[in-house]
Enzyme design. Structure first.
Site, PDB file in Angstrom:
ATOM      1  N   LYS A 132      39.074  24.914  36.262  1.00  0.00           N
ATOM      2  CA  LYS A 132      39.794  26.167  36.470  1.00  0.00           C
ATOM      3  C   LYS A 132      40.100  26.813  35.125  1.00  0.00           C
ATOM      4  O   LYS A 132      40.694  26.188  34.243  1.00  0.00           O
ATOM      5  CB  LYS A 132      41.100  25.926  37.224  1.00  0.00           C
ATOM      6  N   ILE A 133      39.681  28.056  34.995  1.00  0.00           N
ATOM      7  CA  ILE A 133      39.905  28.825  33.781  1.00  0.00           C
ATOM      8  C   ILE A 133      40.592  30.136  34.167  1.00  0.00           C
ATOM      9  O   ILE A 133      40.097  30.865  35.031  1.00  0.00           O
ATOM     10  CB  ILE A 133      38.584  29.120  33.052  1.00  0.00           C
TER      11      ILE A 133
END
Length: 384
Positions: free
Chosen positions: A146-147
């Site tokens: 997750k960014i």
């Protein structure tokens, strides 16, 4: 009651409508008790999302992490390294639980997400470096890193996709930012293809946050107090999300995407996040019922998941053909003095601050756990 004999629920209907049901929660207790496997079998759960808040909550309850904390303390592992060890282990185990879903879905679902340190949200290079580290350490093809979709995060997203890392882009609130996220995904795929990578296993979802939009706008409408303002309560978030889906359809039906799809690429599915209702005046399944359309993900806290199973009102596609109506809602908000772009910009900043605070809480929880484990070890050794 056997699995084959269980009653059909709204989750079955939702899944049949083409919406992937994901759980917005993970804990070691959920893994150890077999709860995640049970939800996959009985509640159509085909993916899991996590964030620092979820892990901080999991570590603060019960004793499921005591054994690992004792091992880490005995080995002299520092707090930040211990946090990564613990969270990577949970995500890896959850990925193994959902691996059959990943294989059966042709690498589309069965995904489990782990977020990079949110304190890196304004540092693209550091974000990409940690994404590479987490991807390598989890070592499961059905993981997502997750960014956050900050301006600085966009370069890290493109770089991660180019490296063949599957990415869950998180904290998307605005349509403008969402378009940049899709651009980053396509550019990353083009770079991956140019580097000779197989595009087929590279997955991505774009997490578009829903309920927080209403939670931010409704109080402004209440303060205005006019009939026009009251009429708009509870409409902004769904309209914003529906417009995001229209943007998705536009981008992923164009020639640029067609060329990548011909090379085996998967579309970057919209993921409805923040789907738990914040205002009790609204139906508790509203952000599920009103965002049904094939090819999307809806990640739900367990309370919402169970509510949908019990009394969700899934009436088929509730998104397609709503672009004009949704745009009218946004225009009506502007007419009463509320610019949704201002709201979404503030929401992104607030979300980053909250996740940074949760990360700090997670560090403190692990630090306290390591200290207790070290103290218990010393006491036991002294008594021997």
């Amino acid at each position: 009651m056997t699995d084959t004999a269980r009653a059909t629920t709204a989750l079955d209907t939702l899944s049949a409508a083409g919406v992937a049901v994901w759980l917005d929660d993970l804990s070691r207790e959920r893994l150890r008790t077999g709860n995640l496997a049970d939800l996959a079998r009985t509640h159509r759960v085909v993916g899991v999302t996590t964030n620092p808040t979820i892990f901080a909550s999991a570590l603060s309850k019960g004793n499921a992490y005591d054994e690992q904390l004792a091992e880490l303390a005995a080995a002299g592992v520092e707090t930040e390294a211990a946090v990564l060890d613990i969270t990577v282990d949970d995500v890896r185990e959850a990925a193994d639980v959902l691996r059959p879903v990943y294989d059966e879905s042709g690498t589309v679902d069965g995904r489990v997400s782990l977020e990079v340190d949110p304190r890196l949200a304004k540092d693209a290079d550091a974000t990409l470096a940690q994404a590479r580290e987490l991807w390598s350490r989890i070592d499961r093809p059905n993981a997502f890193i997750k960014i956050p979709a900050t301006e600085d995060g966009l370069a890290a997203i493109e770089g991660a996709i180019a490296d063949g890392i599957s990415v869950n882009v998180t904290l998307i609130f605005s349509l403008e930012r969402y378009r940049k996220v899709m651009e980053a995904y396509l550019s990353g795929l083009e770079k991956a293809l140019a580097a000779g990578r197989d595009l087929a296993p590279i997955g991505s979802v774009a997490s578009f946050f829903v309920s927080r939009v209403d939670a931010a706008i409704d109080p402004k409408l209440d303060e205005l107090g006019t009939p026009e303002a009251k009429e708009l309560r509870g409409k902004a978030a769904i309209a914003n999300a529906r417009l995001a889906y229209a943007a998705y359809e536009e981008i992923f039906s164009g020639e640029r995407w067609a060329g990548l799809a011909a090379s085996g690429a998967q579309p970057q599915r919209p993921l409805w996040a923040s789907t738990g209702v914040k205002d009790k005046a609204y139906p508790d399944t509203m952000y599920v019922d009103e965002l049904v359309v094939t090819g999307v993900v809806n990640t739900m806290p367990e309370a919402t998941l169970l509510a949908v199973a019990d009394h969700g009102q899934i009436r088929g596609d509730s998104v397609s053909g709503t672009e004009q109506e949704s745009a009218a809602v946004i225009e009506a908000l502007r007419g009463v003095g509320i610019e949704i772009d201002d709201v979404t910009e503030a929401l992104e900043a607030e979300a980053i601050r909250k996740f940074e605070a949760s990360w700090t809480e997670l560090l403190e929880t692990v630090s306290d756990g390591l200290a207790r484990a070290a103290g218990n070890g010393s006491t036991e050794e002294a008594g021997q």
